[in-house]
Design an enzyme around this catalytic site. Sequence first.
Site, short mmCIF file in Angstrom:
data_model
loop_
_atom_site.label_atom_id
_atom_site.label_comp_id
_atom_site.label_asym_id
_atom_site.label_seq_id
_atom_site.Cartn_x
_atom_site.Cartn_y
_atom_site.Cartn_z
N GLU A 83 -8.04 -2.98 -5.00
CA GLU A 83 -9.48 -2.89 -4.76
C GLU A 83 -9.85 -1.57 -4.11
O GLU A 83 -10.86 -0.96 -4.47
CB GLU A 83 -9.94 -4.04 -3.84
N HIS A 131 -4.35 -0.95 -1.67
CA HIS A 131 -4.56 -2.13 -2.50
C HIS A 131 -5.35 -1.75 -3.75
O HIS A 131 -6.08 -0.75 -3.75
CB HIS A 131 -5.34 -3.20 -1.73
#
Length: 159
Positions: free
Chosen positions: A69, A67
Amino acid sequence: MWSYILNQKADVVKPGDDEYFMRMALAEAQKAADRDEVPVGAVIVAGKIIISRAHNLTETLNDPTAHAEMQAITAAASYLGGKYLTDCTLYVTVEPCIMCAGALAWSQVSAIVYGAPDEKKGYTTTGVPILHPKTVVRSGVLAKECSLIMKKFFKKKRE
């Protein structure tokens, strides 16, 4: 592999300008969309400097943990030379999922600013405090733009 995640020269930016930083995250989200990845983008800021930029790479890397993040955390920790992101702010276009929120808690990031909520898989759907207790959260920054890039992506997928 990290060449498109971490800039070799960090960008100097105005402090406290959430919209500016979110626009940088939106630029990362567009890079993800261009790669046929779910368009989520993130930047991490320390002081006045963007220290990492990332976007979703789950399809590219065949990795469900890739992801935006997670990529941004790894790049920022590498840049700083340590695992803690105290005095750093994550700007991300969509509310982090539970996995990313857990990683952000372990990194002890000081603040998280996200654009659009994720009503299905966002960390707030659990009702459980996942983040580090000192982490400050601000939401809704450029929410319409952040939501629109996701809606356009999934509409195109359905066509």
